[in-house]
Design a protein around this motif. Sequence first.
Motif, short mmCIF file in Angstrom:
data_model
loop_
_atom_site.label_atom_id
_atom_site.label_comp_id
_atom_site.label_asym_id
_atom_site.label_seq_id
_atom_site.Cartn_x
_atom_site.Cartn_y
_atom_site.Cartn_z
N ARG A 1 24.22 -63.73 12.99
CA ARG A 1 22.82 -63.39 12.77
C ARG A 1 21.94 -64.55 13.18
NH1 ARG A 1 21.97 -61.75 6.87
NH2 ARG A 1 19.89 -61.41 7.71
N TRP A 2 20.69 -64.26 13.56
CA TRP A 2 19.72 -65.27 13.98
C TRP A 2 18.76 -65.59 12.85
CZ3 TRP A 2 19.85 -67.85 18.53
CH2 TRP A 2 20.69 -67.34 19.53
N PHE A 3 18.34 -66.86 12.76
CA PHE A 3 17.42 -67.33 11.73
C PHE A 3 16.39 -68.25 12.36
CE2 PHE A 3 21.48 -66.48 9.80
CZ PHE A 3 21.16 -65.78 8.65
N CYS A 4 15.16 -68.23 11.84
CA CYS A 4 14.11 -69.14 12.30
C CYS A 4 14.04 -70.31 11.31
CB CYS A 4 12.76 -68.42 12.37
SG CYS A 4 11.43 -69.50 12.96
N ARG A 5 14.24 -71.50 11.82
CA ARG A 5 14.23 -72.69 10.99
C ARG A 5 12.85 -73.32 10.91
NH1 ARG A 5 18.50 -76.76 9.23
NH2 ARG A 5 19.40 -74.78 8.71
N GLY A 6 12.03 -73.14 11.96
CA GLY A 6 10.70 -73.74 11.93
C GLY A 6 9.86 -73.28 13.12
N ILE A 7 8.54 -73.49 12.98
CA ILE A 7 7.57 -73.16 14.02
C ILE A 7 6.79 -74.44 14.35
CG2 ILE A 7 5.56 -71.78 14.65
CD1 ILE A 7 6.51 -69.72 12.56
N PHE A 8 6.64 -74.72 15.65
CA PHE A 8 5.93 -75.91 16.09
C PHE A 8 4.65 -75.50 16.81
CE2 PHE A 8 10.48 -76.66 16.11
CZ PHE A 8 10.58 -77.77 15.34
N ALA A 9 3.60 -76.28 16.65
CA ALA A 9 2.33 -75.98 17.31
C ALA A 9 2.39 -76.30 18.78
CB ALA A 9 1.21 -76.77 16.67
N GLU B 1 10.26 -70.58 23.18
CA GLU B 1 8.81 -70.40 23.22
C GLU B 1 8.52 -68.91 23.25
OE1 GLU B 1 5.36 -71.40 26.40
OE2 GLU B 1 6.68 -73.06 25.88
N ASP B 2 7.61 -68.46 22.35
CA ASP B 2 7.29 -67.03 22.31
C ASP B 2 6.09 -66.72 23.22
OD1 ASP B 2 4.99 -67.76 20.93
OD2 ASP B 2 5.62 -66.91 19.02
#
Length: 50
Positions: free
Chosen positions: A42-50, A18-19
């Motif tokens: 390395r780090w990767f963002c797979r998705g963003i949730f509301a 959680e940001d």
Amino acid sequence: MEARHAEMETVRDHFVIEDEADECLWVFRSGDGIDPETGSHRWFCRGIFA
């Protein structure tokens, strides 16, 4: 030996974080975070949730 190499290339650790804006992110790190043979770490963002 080829099967072992292919398996090591797909090592990933997935996390939900959680940001500061209270959005949840689904992220992963390529590799196991310890052994460089398992991935780039390395780090990767797979998705963003509301």
